[in-house]
Design a protein around this motif. Structure first.
Motif, PDB file in Angstrom:
ATOM      1  N   PHE A  41     -10.266 -12.570   0.770  1.00 46.09           N
ATOM      2  CA  PHE A  41     -11.703 -12.646   0.514  1.00 46.09           C
ATOM      3  C   PHE A  41     -12.023 -12.306  -0.939  1.00 46.09           C
ATOM      4  O   PHE A  41     -11.379 -11.438  -1.546  1.00 46.09           O
ATOM      5  CB  PHE A  41     -12.463 -11.665   1.424  1.00 46.09           C
ATOM      6  CG  PHE A  41     -12.506 -12.081   2.870  1.00 46.09           C
ATOM      7  CD1 PHE A  41     -13.244 -13.197   3.265  1.00 46.09           C
ATOM      8  CD2 PHE A  41     -11.824 -11.363   3.836  1.00 46.09           C
ATOM      9  CE1 PHE A  41     -13.289 -13.581   4.592  1.00 46.09           C
ATOM     10  CE2 PHE A  41     -11.863 -11.733   5.171  1.00 46.09           C
ATOM     11  CZ  PHE A  41     -12.599 -12.844   5.544  1.00 46.09           C
ATOM     12  N   TYR A  42     -13.051 -12.967  -1.480  1.00 40.32           N
ATOM     13  CA  TYR A  42     -13.602 -12.572  -2.780  1.00 40.32           C
ATOM     14  C   TYR A  42     -15.100 -12.834  -2.771  1.00 40.32           C
ATOM     15  O   TYR A  42     -15.588 -13.686  -2.029  1.00 40.32           O
ATOM     16  CB  TYR A  42     -12.920 -13.301  -3.938  1.00 40.32           C
ATOM     17  CG  TYR A  42     -12.884 -14.813  -3.858  1.00 40.32           C
ATOM     18  CD1 TYR A  42     -13.894 -15.607  -4.408  1.00 40.32           C
ATOM     19  CD2 TYR A  42     -11.798 -15.463  -3.265  1.00 40.32           C
ATOM     20  CE1 TYR A  42     -13.844 -16.990  -4.362  1.00 40.32           C
ATOM     21  CE2 TYR A  42     -11.736 -16.855  -3.199  1.00 40.32           C
ATOM     22  CZ  TYR A  42     -12.763 -17.606  -3.758  1.00 40.32           C
ATOM     23  OH  TYR A  42     -12.711 -18.979  -3.709  1.00 40.32           O
ATOM     24  N   PRO A  94     -16.190 -11.634  -8.989  1.00 40.49           N
ATOM     25  CA  PRO A  94     -15.119 -10.797  -9.557  1.00 40.49           C
ATOM     26  C   PRO A  94     -14.510  -9.761  -8.618  1.00 40.49           C
ATOM     27  O   PRO A  94     -13.648  -8.988  -9.038  1.00 40.49           O
ATOM     28  CB  PRO A  94     -15.819 -10.104 -10.730  1.00 40.49           C
ATOM     29  CG  PRO A  94     -17.243  -9.965 -10.275  1.00 40.49           C
ATOM     30  CD  PRO A  94     -17.525 -11.213  -9.474  1.00 40.49           C
ATOM     31  N   TYR A  95     -14.924  -9.741  -7.349  1.00 40.21           N
ATOM     32  CA  TYR A  95     -14.375  -8.762  -6.397  1.00 40.21           C
ATOM     33  C   TYR A  95     -13.404  -9.463  -5.448  1.00 40.21           C
ATOM     34  O   TYR A  95     -13.817 -10.280  -4.619  1.00 40.21           O
ATOM     35  CB  TYR A  95     -15.501  -8.090  -5.612  1.00 40.21           C
ATOM     36  CG  TYR A  95     -16.494  -7.363  -6.494  1.00 40.21           C
ATOM     37  CD1 TYR A  95     -16.177  -6.148  -7.084  1.00 40.21           C
ATOM     38  CD2 TYR A  95     -17.755  -7.916  -6.742  1.00 40.21           C
ATOM     39  CE1 TYR A  95     -17.093  -5.487  -7.904  1.00 40.21           C
ATOM     40  CE2 TYR A  95     -18.668  -7.266  -7.558  1.00 40.21           C
ATOM     41  CZ  TYR A  95     -18.329  -6.052  -8.134  1.00 40.21           C
ATOM     42  OH  TYR A  95     -19.236  -5.404  -8.952  1.00 40.21           O
ATOM     43  N   ILE A 121      -5.534 -12.690 -13.140  1.00 35.75           N
ATOM     44  CA  ILE A 121      -6.747 -12.125 -12.537  1.00 35.75           C
ATOM     45  C   ILE A 121      -6.812 -10.621 -12.775  1.00 35.75           C
ATOM     46  O   ILE A 121      -7.872 -10.075 -13.135  1.00 35.75           O
ATOM     47  CB  ILE A 121      -6.792 -12.432 -11.028  1.00 35.75           C
ATOM     48  CG1 ILE A 121      -6.940 -13.934 -10.786  1.00 35.75           C
ATOM     49  CG2 ILE A 121      -7.934 -11.665 -10.358  1.00 35.75           C
ATOM     50  CD1 ILE A 121      -8.134 -14.573 -11.449  1.00 35.75           C
ATOM     51  N   ARG A 122      -5.713  -9.935 -12.607  1.00 33.90           N
ATOM     52  CA  ARG A 122      -5.704  -8.486 -12.803  1.00 33.90           C
ATOM     53  C   ARG A 122      -6.004  -8.136 -14.257  1.00 33.90           C
ATOM     54  O   ARG A 122      -6.682  -7.140 -14.539  1.00 33.90           O
ATOM     55  CB  ARG A 122      -4.367  -7.901 -12.351  1.00 33.90           C
ATOM     56  CG  ARG A 122      -4.165  -7.940 -10.826  1.00 33.90           C
ATOM     57  CD  ARG A 122      -2.870  -7.261 -10.406  1.00 33.90           C
ATOM     58  NE  ARG A 122      -2.638  -7.328  -8.963  1.00 33.90           N
ATOM     59  CZ  ARG A 122      -3.130  -6.475  -8.079  1.00 33.90           C
ATOM     60  NH1 ARG A 122      -3.903  -5.478  -8.480  1.00 33.90           N
ATOM     61  NH2 ARG A 122      -2.853  -6.603  -6.791  1.00 33.90           N
ATOM     62  N   CYS A 140     -11.200  -8.226 -13.212  1.00 32.60           N
ATOM     63  CA  CYS A 140     -11.735  -8.319 -11.858  1.00 32.60           C
ATOM     64  C   CYS A 140     -11.347  -7.067 -11.062  1.00 32.60           C
ATOM     65  O   CYS A 140     -10.333  -6.423 -11.339  1.00 32.60           O
ATOM     66  CB  CYS A 140     -11.188  -9.558 -11.146  1.00 32.60           C
ATOM     67  SG  CYS A 140     -11.857 -11.097 -11.773  1.00 32.60           S
ATOM     68  N   VAL A 141     -12.171  -6.742 -10.089  1.00 36.31           N
ATOM     69  CA  VAL A 141     -11.894  -5.595  -9.228  1.00 36.31           C
ATOM     70  C   VAL A 141     -11.040  -6.069  -8.060  1.00 36.31           C
ATOM     71  O   VAL A 141     -11.519  -6.819  -7.200  1.00 36.31           O
ATOM     72  CB  VAL A 141     -13.199  -4.958  -8.709  1.00 36.31           C
ATOM     73  CG1 VAL A 141     -12.878  -3.787  -7.777  1.00 36.31           C
ATOM     74  CG2 VAL A 141     -14.067  -4.501  -9.877  1.00 36.31           C
TER      75      VAL A 141
END
Length: 342
Positions: A165-166, A239-240, A297-298, A302-303
């Protein structure tokens, strides 16, 4: 002088025509000696990802292998980026021979063959190795054969990693965090039921419209693997990212039964072998691309949230109604798949 003039013109025209005729004849022989052989079949292949995506590169490798091993008799033209339609539309075209080959996810394919829901049940597999033990054994072979009933033939499995999920609102750390979120899902009743079991609102939306829907707030989130999240730049507007690995949805390379039945048994064997070889290639590319996408991504800020073991069990427990709805008659198969992971 008039007679000589006419004679000269006539002689000149004769030489021109003779030269042309000679040149034509010579050109035909030269072309016959050097030009590529005319293919017996020129076939279409639908792929909804971008040119540099692992599944698209796998499709190109498949087409290359088929052309090489048939001596150019069979050529396959790969269309990427969803230019031949979304996956549901592609499956429908395969059924009546409008498209010859395609790579499709099990999620939309299960709308045509509900039995495939078994392989994509939420939180079914321990990890990637568990899933491939299932797919490459007798259970997987049975599922490859079951799609024959809808007018297509399965050639091989492709990898698509684990889906997570994001969203654009907040980190998802507990089941309660999903409540009330509008989450995009594929054209799949199973995926819709999964989101609703977690308290979210599932919205079916064409893949190419997800970015703008996230950007405008028409949806709060979606779910997909690392490479899709990165390549489609969804991380810019959502971004989550939560690593829950709720589903591992493998994909199939398919051929239309209309196309398949036109081919000789020898050509069928060649194509099947090429499909399986391209699948090994695609899995290697997938592993490399997935790792690179995750690292990007890391680094992007992003969280990224990874569920604790206890919280993941709560997500699994929330899926019990989904299993009862979609797999009540297939619990023996579910049990066999779970046993493969022990």
């Amino acid at each position: 002088m008039g007679k000589w003039k006419h004679a000269a013109v006539a002689a000149y025209m004769f030489m021109v025509v003779a030269a042309l005729l000679s040149g034509c004849g010579h050109g035909e022989r030269t072309a016959g000696e050097t030009k590529e052989p005319v293919p017996e079949y020129v076939l279409t292949y639908a792929e909804n990802q971008a040119d540099d995506y692992p599944t698209a590169l796998g499709a190109y490798r498949f087409a290359q292998l088929v052309e090489e091993r048939t001596g150019g008799r069979i050529q396959i033209q790969v269309s990427t980026g969803g230019t031949l339609g979304d996956e549901r539309a592609v499956i429908e075209q395969l059924q009546f021979g409008g498209i010859d080959f395609a790579r499709v996810s099990l999620s939309p394919l299960s709308e045509f063959v509900p039995h495939l829901n078994v392989l994509q049940m939420p939180y079914l597999y321990n990890d990637s190795e568990h899933m491939w033990r299932v797919l490459e054994g007798p259970i997987g072979d049975e599922f490859l054969e079951c799609v024959d009933s809808v007018g297509v033939t399965a050639l091989s499995w492709y990898d698509a990693g684990a889906r997570n999920f994001y969203n654009s609102r907040r980190p998802i750390e507990t089941v309660e965090d999903v409540k009330g979120m509008r989450i995009r899902v594929q054209e799949s009743e199973l995926m819709e039921a999964m989101v609703e079991a977690l308290g979210g609102e599932a919205l079916k939306l064409v893949y190419g419209e997800v970015y703008s829907a996230l950007q405008t707030g028409a949806i709060d989130g979606a779910e997909n693997n690392w490479p899709s999240y990165e390549s489609e730049r969804h991380y810019e507007v959502a971004p989550y990212y939560t690593v829950d690995e709720h589903t591992r949805v493998p994909e199939m390379q398919l051929v239309s039964a209309y196309t398949w039945n036109k081919l000789t048994e020898e050509d069928q064997e060649i194509i099947r072998a090429c499909a399986r070889e391209s699948a090994v290639y695609e899995r290697k590319l997938w592993a490399e691309r997935s790792q690179a996408s995750e690292e990007k991504i890391r680094r992007s800020g992003c969280v990224v949230t990874e569920l604790s073991a206890d919280e993941k069990r709560r997500f699994q427990e929330a899926m019990m109604p989904v299993y009862q709805k979609f797999c009540e008659e297939d619990m023996d198969v579910i049990d066999a798949i779970v046993a493969e992971g022990k």
